[in-house]
Design a protein around this motif. Structure first.
Motif, PDB file in Angstrom:
ATOM      1  N   VAL A 178     -38.871  -5.310 -41.819  1.00  0.00           N
ATOM      2  CA  VAL A 178     -39.742  -4.225 -42.271  1.00  0.00           C
ATOM      3  C   VAL A 178     -40.110  -4.516 -43.725  1.00  0.00           C
ATOM      4  O   VAL A 178     -39.256  -4.501 -44.605  1.00  0.00           O
ATOM      5  CB  VAL A 178     -39.050  -2.857 -42.153  1.00  0.00           C
ATOM      6  CG1 VAL A 178     -39.921  -1.766 -42.781  1.00  0.00           C
ATOM      7  CG2 VAL A 178     -38.771  -2.535 -40.689  1.00  0.00           C
ATOM      8  N   ILE A 201     -43.035  -6.264 -39.765  1.00  0.00           N
ATOM      9  CA  ILE A 201     -43.644  -4.943 -39.612  1.00  0.00           C
ATOM     10  C   ILE A 201     -44.045  -4.441 -40.994  1.00  0.00           C
ATOM     11  O   ILE A 201     -43.195  -4.246 -41.863  1.00  0.00           O
ATOM     12  CB  ILE A 201     -42.652  -3.965 -38.951  1.00  0.00           C
ATOM     13  CG1 ILE A 201     -42.212  -4.509 -37.586  1.00  0.00           C
ATOM     14  CG2 ILE A 201     -43.272  -2.577 -38.808  1.00  0.00           C
ATOM     15  CD1 ILE A 201     -41.036  -3.763 -36.975  1.00  0.00           C
ATOM     16  N   SER A 234     -48.581  -0.363 -39.671  1.00  0.00           N
ATOM     17  CA  SER A 234     -47.465   0.251 -38.946  1.00  0.00           C
ATOM     18  C   SER A 234     -46.910   1.405 -39.765  1.00  0.00           C
ATOM     19  O   SER A 234     -46.225   1.201 -40.769  1.00  0.00           O
ATOM     20  CB  SER A 234     -46.379  -0.785 -38.676  1.00  0.00           C
ATOM     21  OG  SER A 234     -46.890  -1.852 -37.891  1.00  0.00           O
ATOM     22  N   LEU A 237     -42.619   4.810 -39.927  1.00  0.00           N
ATOM     23  CA  LEU A 237     -41.555   3.934 -39.445  1.00  0.00           C
ATOM     24  C   LEU A 237     -40.208   4.656 -39.390  1.00  0.00           C
ATOM     25  O   LEU A 237     -39.867   5.443 -40.260  1.00  0.00           O
ATOM     26  CB  LEU A 237     -41.440   2.711 -40.352  1.00  0.00           C
ATOM     27  CG  LEU A 237     -42.662   1.800 -40.406  1.00  0.00           C
ATOM     28  CD1 LEU A 237     -42.431   0.675 -41.403  1.00  0.00           C
ATOM     29  CD2 LEU A 237     -42.982   1.226 -39.040  1.00  0.00           C
ATOM     30  N   VAL A 249     -37.357  -0.472 -34.013  1.00  0.00           N
ATOM     31  CA  VAL A 249     -38.169   0.177 -35.037  1.00  0.00           C
ATOM     32  C   VAL A 249     -39.320   0.884 -34.347  1.00  0.00           C
ATOM     33  O   VAL A 249     -40.096   0.262 -33.608  1.00  0.00           O
ATOM     34  CB  VAL A 249     -38.708  -0.840 -36.060  1.00  0.00           C
ATOM     35  CG1 VAL A 249     -39.660  -0.157 -37.046  1.00  0.00           C
ATOM     36  CG2 VAL A 249     -37.561  -1.496 -36.818  1.00  0.00           C
ATOM     37  N   MET A 251     -42.869   2.997 -34.564  1.00  0.00           N
ATOM     38  CA  MET A 251     -43.992   2.998 -35.502  1.00  0.00           C
ATOM     39  C   MET A 251     -45.218   3.645 -34.876  1.00  0.00           C
ATOM     40  O   MET A 251     -45.357   3.715 -33.654  1.00  0.00           O
ATOM     41  CB  MET A 251     -44.306   1.565 -35.932  1.00  0.00           C
ATOM     42  CG  MET A 251     -44.825   0.671 -34.808  1.00  0.00           C
ATOM     43  SD  MET A 251     -44.681  -1.084 -35.169  1.00  0.00           S
ATOM     44  CE  MET A 251     -43.037  -1.426 -34.519  1.00  0.00           C
TER      45      MET A 251
END
Length: 465
Positions: A178, A201, A234, A237, A249, A251
């Motif tokens: 992330v 992400i 994204s 989160l 995760v 999103m």
């Protein structure tokens, strides 16, 4: 309980980073008695969890990539067995230990430096507590750095940071990252090349959004060409632990609910200042909304005799800017007092492969300025040396002030970009006309021989283009 006796020093340094360490030796060299406080490992981020260990991993990942791609250069491709991450880590640990142990040995041998392995925090503007010790000094230097920032929605998830990921001894099967900025991208390529499946992400619409859009696009193409999956835009989160192991995760990508699952999660969502750990209000220090200690152009805070160096002052986020802080302060304390923070030119590198070297303005910043701009760019594929090496991805860009003929900004995305940027920086610090470089003779065959050719292509830039 008996009150601890105050120990008096000429100077106290809170934090043993890339500014604090050389400062301690410089102060001791001026026959000052110095207290050096460090709550973690001496050497700070760069030595222990930053530049030194990560670049060791970059080198191992590069070697694995070279083996897998040897056939591109006409060499039968040898079979690469599964990478042993434990061996990669052992090599890294040995390199880190050499730097760390050498520093600790040097600190302990210097009779005027007393080390305190403890958390340091202010009691008042001249007094600091380090563990059970109470220290006082007329001059106090803050060099506490930053730490990984953990975003909301991930507090209860099993996650890795740029520090803990370096302690893994088994390769992740699928690493979710992330954060699509510098730290995240470096680790993405490292672990992909070592053998992990990797997904990045990113909340914004593109990777490393501080860079110009075309540079971001090129870097994404490079990463995707190696099999790294990139998910931009994204939002919202949130992470959750999977019942059978691993992490998911969640999103919101463009209004559509999506998710990505992996065996491991790396949070690379930026850094936060450690100033909140030192009780800055007790010393009356001004701290900005981002948690950085406010300093002037010579690194003194609003409190006379207290200075802040390195990442915690918000004036830079790199080892070289931290060390420059030390050089500025040393000059102010013991030199001709001419050096200041505003003298330096922003420069840094992204250590993907190929790397990105950056100095000065971006193209977007140049367009917003009121200067008359000259601009040129050339593909790395136009360089013989890059073609010979079989590494032609990327390009060079240069921005010049048409009136002064001085170079304002450069981006070198390509083989050797992290080193080549130094040539432009030398010209920028020397305030040379771009024509000096344009008319220079660079060694053939090298990547740098494109520089004169690049500068010959300079043309006026329309701010609206």
């Amino acid at each position: 309980m008996k009150e601890a006796k105050k120990q008096t020093f000429d100077a106290i340094i809170i934090g043993s980073g890339q500014a604090g360490n050389p400062l301690a030796f410089a102060l001791a060299g001026q026959k000052m008695n110095v207290a050096m406080i460090e709550k973690g490992k001496f050497g700070g981020t760069c030595v222990n969890t930053g530049c030194t260990p990560t670049k060791a991993y970059v080198a191992s990942a590069r070697r694995a990539w070279e083996i897998r791609n040897a056939s591109d250069l006409g060499i039968p491709n040898p079979k690469l067995e599964k990478v042993d991450l434990r061996k990669v880590k052992e090599r890294k640990d040995k390199i880190v230990a050499g730097s760390h142990d050498g520093l600790v040995d040097g600190l302990r041998k210097e009779s005027r430096i007393t080390t305190f392995q403890a958390k340091g925090f202010f009691i008042d503007e001249k007094t600091v507590q380090a563990g059970s010790s109470i220290l006082t000094a007329p001059n106090i230097f803050i060099n506490v750095g930053t730490r990984p920032r953990i975003p909301q929605g991930f507090e209860e998830v099993e996650y890795l940071t740029n520090e803990s990921i370096l302690e893994l001894e088994e390769l992740p099967d699928h690493l979710l990252i992330v954060g699509g900025s510098y730290i995240g991208l470096e680790f993405a390529q490292i672990f992909r090349r070592l053998g992990s499946k990797v997904t990045i992400i990113e909340m914004s619409g593109r990777l490393i959004s501080k860079e110009d859009p075309d540079i971001s696009v090129r870097i994404r193409e490079i990463l995707e060409s190696e099999g790294i999956k990139v998910l931009c835009n994204s939002h919202c989160l949130e992470g959750k632990n999977n019942p059978k192991g691993g992490v998911t995760v969640l999103m919101n990508c463009g209004g559509e609910q999506k998710q990505a699952s992996g065996s491991h999660l790396l949070l690379a969502t930026g850094r936060q200042s450690n100033v909140d750990l030192i009780n800055a209000p007790a010393a009356g220090l001004k701290v900005d909304v981002k948690g950085f200690v406010q300093v002037n152009d010579t690194l003194e805070t609003n409190v006379k005799g207290i200075y802040a160096l390195g990442d915690c002052n918000g004036k830079g986020a790199f080892t070289h800017t931290s060390y420059n802080d030390f050089e500025v302060l040393k000059n102010q304390l013991f030199g001709d007092k001419k050096r200041k923070v505003s003298d330096r030119i922003l420069n840094y590198a992204l250590y993907t492969d190929p790397p990105l070297g950056r100095a000065g303005m971006t193209l977007a910043q140049a367009k917003k300025s009121e200067k008359k701009i000259l601009f040129a760019e050339m593909e790395m594929s136009q360089i013989n040396r890059a073609r010979e090496k079989g590494e032609t991805k990327g390009k060079m860009q240069v921005i010049v002030d048409q009136e002064t003929e001085q170079i304002l900004g450069v981006a070198v995305l390509g083989i050797g970009g992290d080193e080549i940027i130094g040539i432009f920086l030398t010209a920028m610090y020397g305030k040379l006309s771009y024509k000096t470089l344009m008319n220079s003779i660079q060694t053939h065959p090298t990547v740098t021989e494109l520089i004169p050719t690049l500068l010959q292509q300079l043309k006026p830039l329309n701010a609206s283009s």
